[in-house]
Design a protein around this motif. Structure first.
Motif, PDB file in Angstrom:
ATOM      1  N   LEU A  64       3.492   0.135  -5.669  1.00  0.00           N
ATOM      2  CA  LEU A  64       2.839  -1.067  -5.173  1.00  0.00           C
ATOM      3  C   LEU A  64       1.556  -0.734  -4.421  1.00  0.00           C
ATOM      4  N   CYS A 108      11.477  -5.496  -5.094  1.00  0.00           N
ATOM      5  CA  CYS A 108      11.972  -4.199  -5.567  1.00  0.00           C
ATOM      6  C   CYS A 108      13.248  -3.797  -4.839  1.00  0.00           C
ATOM      7  N   VAL A 124      10.920   2.432  -5.314  1.00  0.00           N
ATOM      8  CA  VAL A 124       9.581   1.953  -4.968  1.00  0.00           C
ATOM      9  C   VAL A 124       8.751   3.032  -4.284  1.00  0.00           C
ATOM     10  N   ASN A 176       6.346  -8.130  -3.061  1.00  0.00           N
ATOM     11  CA  ASN A 176       6.689  -7.147  -4.086  1.00  0.00           C
ATOM     12  C   ASN A 176       7.677  -6.114  -3.560  1.00  0.00           C
ATOM     13  N   TYR A 177       7.469  -5.656  -2.332  1.00  0.00           N
ATOM     14  CA  TYR A 177       8.400  -4.689  -1.750  1.00  0.00           C
ATOM     15  C   TYR A 177       9.794  -5.305  -1.650  1.00  0.00           C
ATOM     16  N   TRP A 210      10.855 -10.518  -9.945  1.00  0.00           N
ATOM     17  CA  TRP A 210      11.448  -9.184  -9.942  1.00  0.00           C
ATOM     18  C   TRP A 210      12.844  -9.158 -10.550  1.00  0.00           C
TER      19      TRP A 210
END
Length: 477
Positions: free
Chosen positions: A30, A50, A57, A46-47, A17
Motif C-alpha cells: 500500500l 487487508c 500487507v 486499504n490497511y 477487499w
C-alpha cells in the motif's frame, strides 16, 4: 516459489477487499504517503481491508527527497503514520523520481541508508522499489544488497506476465500496471514475489510460540479500538452506531448474553481471548470462564508487581480491583494497554463506555497488579489474526520494546517525542504557555520548555536536548 500480489494507492479508488481476498491475494503493498508527506487518502481503509481479510500487507513510500534531511523526514513520517502497526512485508522506499536522477552515488546511498536505519529501528523490514532500468543505471551498487522489488513490463501491457521481461535481479517483480482484479475498478499493478516474508518473519525475529500467541490476542484487541457501547440491544456489531450508556455490547452477546447491560471491561478481555484462540483454549488461558470479575482473576493468578506485554492488568482503585485491560507494550516505567469500557481520559476510567488505547506509569499505580496467562499452552498461534486499524507493531517480548527512545531536540517529530511528552505531562511539567503539553509528536517550544524544567529539577544539564542521560533519568523514575 512465486507469490502473486498487488500494490495500490488512492489512484485505485475504493477497493472491495472481500472480493480481492476471495479472488486470492498473496500480498498487498500500500502507498502510505504521497507528495508533501501527506497520508495517502486510501491508506487507512486499504490497511483495514487487508487486515480484516488476512491479506499480508506492506507499504511503499515514493520519495521526492534530494538530501539527507528530507529523506529522514520522509522516513519519520512513515513511522508516525504506521503508529507501530504490524506489517508482514517491508516498508519499500521508491527512489526513482526525476528530481533524483542527478544525485551522486555517494549521496543516494547515504539517503537510502538513512531511510533504512529509521525503518529498521522502528521494528520493520526494509526494501527498495524502482524500475529495472533505474536499478541498472542509477541505483548505487551498495544498495543492491538490500531486497529490491523491480518494475518491468511491456509497452503493450495486457495485464499478463511476460517472462521474457523478467529482471535478472530482485526479490520481486512488478510485471504489469494494467491487471484486472475483482473488487478493484480499472487497472491495477500486479506483482510476483520470490520471497515469502510471512514464512521468514518468525525465524528472523526469533519469535516463540508464546510471542506469536501474545501478538495474536493483542492484534484482536487493537482491532476493537473505537468501539462504543450501545443504548439498546441492537446494532451491536457497529463500532459507533446506536451509541449510548447502557452497557449493551457484542462482547456480552458473544460470551454471556444473560449479563448484557452490565459493566464489560472483563468481558472485553474474555472476548479477545476467545476470538484469538477459541473458547476451550480461552478457558485454559484465563483459568475460568467467562472472566467477568477482576478479583476472581486476581485470586487465580500470581499477582505480579511489574507488567509484561501480554499481561492482563487488574487496576486497583478505592480499595479493590475494579477495572482491567490487556498490556500491549512496556517502556521503562510506562505500560500501554487496550481496555474495554473506558474512555480516553487520563487515569483509571471504569465504566467509560468505549474501547481505548491508554498508558500509565506503573510507579504511580499503587496496588495495581499484572496477571500472566500461560501462553505456552497455545499451539496454534502461528498465523496471528490481523485486525483492522491496529496501532501497535507488537514484536517485543518480556519487558523489551521494539525501539529505544532516540535523542530528542527542538524541531524533531517522531515517536520518541511523543514518549517524552507523555512522561513530562504525567509528571506535571507544563509548557511555556503554562498549559499541559499537547501530545502532538513535535518538539516545539512548549515541549522543550517543559524538558528544560525537568532537567533543572533533576540536576541535569539544562540544554533542552533529551539525550541518553536525560532518557535514563526519565525512565528510571
Amino acid at each position: 516459489m512465486e507469490i502473486k500480489g498487488i500494490d495500490v494507492s488512492a489512484w485505485n479508488g475504493v477497493i472491495d477487499w472481500q472480493k480481492v481476498a476471495n479472488y486470492g491475494m498473496g500480498f498487498a503493498i500500500l502507498r502510505i504517503t504521497e507528495k508533501g508527506n501527506k497520508t495517502d487518502s486510501t491508506f487507512e481503509r486499504n490497511y483495514a481491508g487487508c487486515i480484516t481479510h488476512s491479506i499480508p500487507v506492506g507499504v511503499y513510500k515514493y520519495s521526492y527527497a534530494t538530501n539527507i534531511s528530507e529523506i529522514k523526514y520522509e522516513a519519520e513520517t512513515v513511522i508516525n503514520v504506521l503508529k507501530q502497526r504490524k506489517l508482514d512485508y517491508p516498508v519499500f522506499l521508491d527512489i526513482e523520481d526525476k528530481c533524483q536522477e542527478n544525485l551522486s552515488q555517494d549521496l543516494m546511498i547515504q539517503m537510502i541508508d538513512t531511510f533504512r536505519d529509521i525503518i529498521i529501528r522502528a521494528g520493520y523490514k526494509f526494501g527498495i522499489y524502482c524500475g529495472y532500468y533505474w536499478y541498472k543505471t542509477k541505483l548505487p551498487e551498495k544498495a543492491k544488497k538490500y531486497d529490491c522489488w523491480l518494475a518491468a513490463y511491456p509497452s503493450q501491457d495486457d495485464g499478463t506476465m511476460q517472462i521474457r521481461l523478467k529482471p535478472a535481479a530482485g526479490i520481486g517483480w512488478q510485471y504489469s500496471s494494467k491487471a484486472t482484479i475483482p473488487g478493484i475498478s480499472g487497472k491495477v499493478d500486479r506483482n510476483v514475489f520470490y520471497k515469502d516474508y510471512t514464512a521468514t518473519k518468525n525465524e528472523d525475529k526469533g519469535e516463540t510460540t508464546m510471542d506469536k500467541a501474545i501478538e495474536k490476542v493483542i492484534l484482536i484487541a487493537k482491532n476493537e479500538e473505537g468501539y462504543l457501547e450501545k443504548k439498546s440491544n441492537s446494532q451491536l456489531d457497529s463500532k459507533t452506531a446506536n451509541a449510548g450508556s447502557a452497557n449493551f455490547t457484542k462482547y456480552w452477546r458473544d460470551i454471556e448474553p444473560s449479563y448484557q447491560g452490565q459493566p464489560w471491561c472483563a468481558a472485553f478481555v474474555s472476548w479477545c481471548f476467545m476470538k484469538a484462540f477459541g473458547l476451550e483454549k480461552a478457558k485454559k488461558l484465563l483459568k475460568h470462564w467467562p472472566y467477568v470479575y477482576c478479583p476472581t482473576l486476581g485470586n487465580l493468578f500470581t499477582r505480579n508487581a511489574n507488567p509484561k506485554i501480554g499481561d492482563i492488568v487488574i487496576f486497583y482503585h478505592n480499595g479493590t480491583f475494579t477495572h482491567t485491560g490487556l498490556v500491549t507494550a512496556v517502556i521503562g516505567d510506562r505500560f500501554y494497554t487496550i481496555e474495554g469500557n473506558t474512555s480516553g481520559a487520563s487515569g483509571i476510567i471504569a465504566n467509560g463506555g468505549g474501547v481505548c488505547a491508554k498508558s500509565y506509569l506503573n510507579s504511580q499505580m499503587p496496588g495495581t497488579k499484572f496477571c500472566t496467562p500461560d501462553y505456552s499452552i497455545v499451539s496454534d498461534a502461528s498465523a496471528p489474526a490481523k485486525p483492522e486499524n491496529t496501532s501497535s507493531n507488537t514484536t517485543q517480548t518480556g519487558e523489551e520494546y521494539m525501539f529505544e527512545p532516540k535523542t530528542v531536540k527542538a524541531g524533531d517529530k517522531n515517536t520518541s517525542v511523543l514518549l517524552l511528552q507523555e512522561i513530562l505531562k504525567s509528571r506535571g511539567f507544563k509548557g511555556k504557555n503554562k498549559k499541559d503539553l499537547d501530545l502532538d509528536w513535535e518538539a516545539g517550544d512548549n515541549t522543550i520548555y517543559a524538558l528544560k524544567q525537568y532537567q533543572k529539577s533533576r540536576g541535569l544539564d539544562v540544554d533542552g536536548v533529551c539525550g541518553s542521560a536525560t532518557w535514563k533519568d526519565l525512565i528510571a523514575i
